[in-house]
Motif scaffolding. Structure first.
Motif, PDB file in Angstrom:
ATOM      1  N   GLY A   1       0.830  -1.209   0.000  1.00 38.75           N
ATOM      2  CA  GLY A   1       0.000   0.000   0.000  1.00 38.75           C
ATOM      3  C   GLY A   1       0.861   1.254   0.000  1.00 38.75           C
ATOM      4  O   GLY A   1       0.581   2.223  -0.730  1.00 38.75           O
ATOM      5  N   LEU A   2       1.914   1.250   0.808  1.00 34.61           N
ATOM      6  CA  LEU A   2       2.815   2.408   0.858  1.00 34.61           C
ATOM      7  C   LEU A   2       3.509   2.618  -0.487  1.00 34.61           C
ATOM      8  O   LEU A   2       3.651   3.751  -0.969  1.00 34.61           O
ATOM      9  CB  LEU A   2       3.876   2.219   1.946  1.00 34.61           C
ATOM     10  CG  LEU A   2       3.390   2.163   3.394  1.00 34.61           C
ATOM     11  CD1 LEU A   2       4.559   1.832   4.321  1.00 34.61           C
ATOM     12  CD2 LEU A   2       2.740   3.475   3.807  1.00 34.61           C
ATOM     13  N   ALA A   3       3.939   1.532  -1.095  1.00 31.17           N
ATOM     14  CA  ALA A   3       4.621   1.630  -2.393  1.00 31.17           C
ATOM     15  C   ALA A   3       3.679   2.234  -3.432  1.00 31.17           C
ATOM     16  O   ALA A   3       4.089   3.077  -4.234  1.00 31.17           O
ATOM     17  CB  ALA A   3       5.117   0.261  -2.842  1.00 31.17           C
ATOM     18  N   ALA A   4       2.412   1.829  -3.386  1.00 35.18           N
ATOM     19  CA  ALA A   4       1.431   2.369  -4.342  1.00 35.18           C
ATOM     20  C   ALA A   4       1.295   3.879  -4.154  1.00 35.18           C
ATOM     21  O   ALA A   4       1.218   4.637  -5.135  1.00 35.18           O
ATOM     22  CB  ALA A   4       0.088   1.673  -4.162  1.00 35.18           C
ATOM     23  N   GLU A   5       1.294   4.349  -2.897  1.00 33.10           N
ATOM     24  CA  GLU A   5       1.231   5.798  -2.648  1.00 33.10           C
ATOM     25  C   GLU A   5       2.452   6.505  -3.222  1.00 33.10           C
ATOM     26  O   GLU A   5       2.365   7.628  -3.724  1.00 33.10           O
ATOM     27  CB  GLU A   5       1.178   6.066  -1.138  1.00 33.10           C
ATOM     28  CG  GLU A   5      -0.166   5.761  -0.496  1.00 33.10           C
ATOM     29  CD  GLU A   5      -0.080   5.802   1.039  1.00 33.10           C
ATOM     30  OE1 GLU A   5      -0.912   5.128   1.671  1.00 33.10           O
ATOM     31  OE2 GLU A   5       0.818   6.490   1.574  1.00 33.10           O
TER      32      GLU A   5
END
Ligand SMILES: [Zn+2]
Length: 371
Positions: A302-306
């Motif tokens: 999820g963080l990588a997607a942000e």
């Protein structure tokens, strides 16, 4: 977020630090201590001298609470002998690739993870206490630091490992366990001409064990056994007294590791006049993808997607790392958070320069959000 100039990383790669060069490894540790200067980070340095190794650093930052910390682990030893950077693997930039000994495994990842750690410490944005363990002995199986890793791992909520990313940025959520054994066969020497009958050929006996060990490979179960070297004998006309060979095993489960260990330690001579001595153990237990690992991976994804990239997990990899120790204890562990690139342990080793910024951002966000 500030991405520091590549100059520092170039200095790190020029500072050659094979595991068996404590002086080289300690110069790397000095660079890390210098990197932390001025930041609210406490530095504990443990001498590795007595073991013929470089020092260990334990860096601490973040809130001073009783909460379980996030443990980050990097090793600064490499497999490349001193002089590699001047001869066989010259440090150079070609397009998006930075070549040099240890850039991929794992100075690139260690460097930007420490930058992220320092930034989070300085800004006071850590989600919980952070312990950053920097080690000198990973490439030989972590004989000095394994107890520290297990102790810190047991007391931590999560473990993040900056081993290199796999094949275009894949992250690691499962690794095989690794075992190492040494087999020594002792026979009886004799003249190959006049006394052949009296001899007991250690190489002949060893060959039968090599075949038996190689036959333990079972691809369907993810078990591999390798005899990668062998030595024995003294002259072409002497029935050899000694033969030795090491064994490398890789397994997916703890149970398979135990079973193989028992089989290899239990090797018996085919010929009663021979002596077979086996030593060794599983040196890294398997790192299995548990529910805790799964949750941690989803959070990172999820963080990588942000940040703007897709985080994909690699199929279970064969190489062991210090992450195997913390995962085996049950601490949710993410590995492969280091630099992207290829050629670990070879003279074609490089890191992908453009992978540094997004991965540094991911490390920073993990340290800020793993609450
Ligand atoms: Zn490594």
């Amino acid at each position: 977020m500030s991405v520091p100039s590549l100059d520092t990383l170039l200095t790190w790669i020029k500072t050659e630090s094979p595991t068996d060069s404590p002086a080289g490894v300690n110069m790397m540790m000095d660079l890390v201590v210098a990197q932390m200067s001025g930041a609210p980070v406490t530095v504990e340095r443990i001498a590795g001298e007595l073991h013929g190794l470089g020092d260990v650093l334990i860096l601490r930052a973040g809130p001073r609470t009783d909460e379980k910390p996030i443990l980050v682990m990097s090793h600064l030893d490499t497999v490349h002998p001193i002089g590699t950077a001047r001869a066989d693997l010259p440090i150079r930039i070609e397009g998006d690739r930075l070549y040099g000994p240890g850039v991929y495994d794992m100075k690139g990842g260690a460097w930007f993870a420490l930058e992220a750690f320092k930034e989070v410490a300085s800004k006071g944005t850590a989600a919980r206490p952070i312990v950053f363990l920097v080690t000198p002995d990973e490439e030989i199986g972590s004989p000095l630091t394994r107890p520290m890793i297990e102790d810190l791992g047991r007391r931590s909520a999560y473990t993040l490992v900056t081993e290199p990313a796999r094949d275009n940025g894949l992250i690691v959520t499962a690794r095989k366990g690794v075992g190492r054994f040494d087999v020594h066969v002792e026979g009886r020497p004799a003249h190959a001409g006049s006394r052949h009958k009296d001899g007991r050929n250690a190489i002949h006996e060893a060959a039968r064990h090599v075949l038996a060990i190689e036959a333990m490979t079972d691809y369907a179960r993810g078990i591999t056994t390798t005899v990668g070297m062998i030595s024995g004998g003294t002259a072409v006309n002497v029935v050899p007294q000694h033969c030795r060979f090491p064994v490398d095993i890789r397994v997916e489960t703890v149970a398979d590791g135990e079973a193989l260990k028992a089989a290899i330690l239990g090797l018996k001579p085919h010929n009663p006049d021979m002596k077979v001595t086996v030593s060794g153990d599983m040196n890294r237990p398997p790192y299995e993808r548990t529910e805790g690992v799964e949750k941690l991976f989803e959070h990172a994804k999820g963080l990588a997607a942000e940040i703007g990239f897709e985080l994909i997990s690699a199929p279970r990899v064969g190489g062991g790392s210090d992450g195997n120790f913390t995962a085996a204890i049950g601490t949710p562990t993410l590995d492969g958070l280091g630099i992207d690139g290829d050629g670990a342990h070879t003279l074609q080793e490089y890191g992908v320069i453009s992978s540094i910024a997004p991965r540094q951002a991911l490390m920073k966000r993990l340290l800020e959000t793993l609450n």
